[in-house]
Design an enzyme around this catalytic site. Structure first.
Site, PDB file in Angstrom:
ATOM      1  N   HIS A   1       0.833  -1.204   0.000  1.00  0.00           N
ATOM      2  CA  HIS A   1       0.000   0.000   0.000  1.00  0.00           C
ATOM      3  C   HIS A   1       0.870   1.257   0.000  1.00  0.00           C
ATOM      4  O   HIS A   1       0.588   2.227  -0.727  1.00  0.00           O
ATOM      5  CB  HIS A   1      -0.916  -0.018   1.223  1.00  0.00           C
ATOM      6  CG  HIS A   1      -1.760   1.198   1.354  1.00  0.00           C
ATOM      7  ND1 HIS A   1      -2.942   1.375   0.659  1.00  0.00           N
ATOM      8  CD2 HIS A   1      -1.596   2.336   2.098  1.00  0.00           C
ATOM      9  CE1 HIS A   1      -3.468   2.550   0.971  1.00  0.00           C
ATOM     10  NE2 HIS A   1      -2.673   3.144   1.839  1.00  0.00           N
ATOM     11  N   GLU A   2       1.928   1.254   0.791  1.00  0.00           N
ATOM     12  CA  GLU A   2       2.821   2.414   0.830  1.00  0.00           C
ATOM     13  C   GLU A   2       3.568   2.573  -0.487  1.00  0.00           C
ATOM     14  O   GLU A   2       3.823   3.696  -0.927  1.00  0.00           O
ATOM     15  CB  GLU A   2       3.808   2.285   1.997  1.00  0.00           C
ATOM     16  CG  GLU A   2       3.150   2.207   3.365  1.00  0.00           C
ATOM     17  CD  GLU A   2       2.156   3.314   3.599  1.00  0.00           C
ATOM     18  OE1 GLU A   2       2.415   4.459   3.153  1.00  0.00           O
ATOM     19  OE2 GLU A   2       1.113   3.057   4.220  1.00  0.00           O
TER      20      GLU A   2
ATOM     21  N   HIS B   1       1.605   4.593  -2.870  1.00  0.00           N
ATOM     22  CA  HIS B   1       1.741   6.042  -2.664  1.00  0.00           C
ATOM     23  C   HIS B   1       3.007   6.567  -3.340  1.00  0.00           C
ATOM     24  O   HIS B   1       3.016   7.659  -3.919  1.00  0.00           O
ATOM     25  CB  HIS B   1       1.786   6.363  -1.167  1.00  0.00           C
ATOM     26  CG  HIS B   1       0.477   6.161  -0.476  1.00  0.00           C
ATOM     27  ND1 HIS B   1      -0.702   6.715  -0.930  1.00  0.00           N
ATOM     28  CD2 HIS B   1       0.155   5.473   0.653  1.00  0.00           C
ATOM     29  CE1 HIS B   1      -1.684   6.384  -0.120  1.00  0.00           C
ATOM     30  NE2 HIS B   1      -1.203   5.628   0.843  1.00  0.00           N
TER      31      HIS B   1
END
Length: 217
Positions: free
Chosen positions: A163-164, A167
């Site tokens: 998920h990071e 980003h």
């Protein structure tokens, strides 16, 4: 989903602009009140010269504070992670959970075609959380809380790290950094206002004391 997220980000930037405009209006109202309390009432609510001075002062404070914060954040993701209290995990660590985290980050870097970011752990943070910081993938950092390392298994940790990485890949870090600088600029105005109010309180006390001493207004 990305289109909706970008639209919401645009609305958020617009809200920040409106916040600055509202701050200018509130500061202008406070300036009128201060002039009235100082015995210099001005007829009517609109005074272009005073409004221009207030707007210029507000934008100057916001601009200087934002520029200073952006310059501080341009040091890269590792500097942001350290500022948040993170401890960098070195590649030679022998702690088992930290080794697992490093392996997961390296796997995600290979899978996404991005350079492996610096990895940090946030000690004394018992909640499950993580963040990515930096202006570009080349200076990115991923920070994971101590709680995430202690409570998540490898697959769950891989999901959080992935998920990071999204980003990092989508450029969300750059937008978050700029928004953080804008927030800091608005907060700097409150600090300046607090200093001004304290100075006015001292001025009011000194004027009252001089009047009691018969030295005039």
């Amino acid at each position: 989903a990305q289109a909706r997220a970008k639209k919401r980000s645009g609305r958020l930037v617009l809200l920040f602009v409106l916040a600055v405009a509202g701050t200018i209006a509130a500061t202008y109202g406070a300036a009128l009140l201060i002039l009235r309390l100082a015995g210099q009432p001005r007829p009517g609510p609109l005074h272009p010269d005073l409004l221009g001075a207030v707007a210029g002062f507000t934008l100057l404070v916001c601009g200087v504070a934002c520029a200073w914060k952006l310059a501080a954040l341009r040091a890269g993701g590792p500097a942001v992670a350290e500022h948040a209290g993170g401890r960098r995990i070195h590649p030679g660590t022998t702690e088992l959970r930290e080794r697992v985290l490093l392996n997961v980050v390296e796997e995600m870097a290979l899978a996404s075609g991005l350079p492996a970011p610096a990895v940090f752990v946030l000690p004394d943070e018992h909640g499950i959380n993580a963040f990515a910081a930096g202006y570009s993938p080349a200076d990115a950092a991923v920070a994971v809380t101590e709680g995430a390392l202690a409570r998540l298994d490898r697959d769950e940790l891989q999901g959080v790290v992935a998920h990071e990485f999204s980003h990092i890949l989508n450029g969300d870090m750059r937008l978050n950094t700029r928004l953080s600088a804008l927030v800091f600029g608005i907060l700097a105005l409150s600090v300046v206002g607090r200093v001004v109010l304290r100075s006015l309180r001292h001025v009011r006390v000194s004027v009252s004391s001089s009047r009691r001493g018969g030295k005039g207004g």
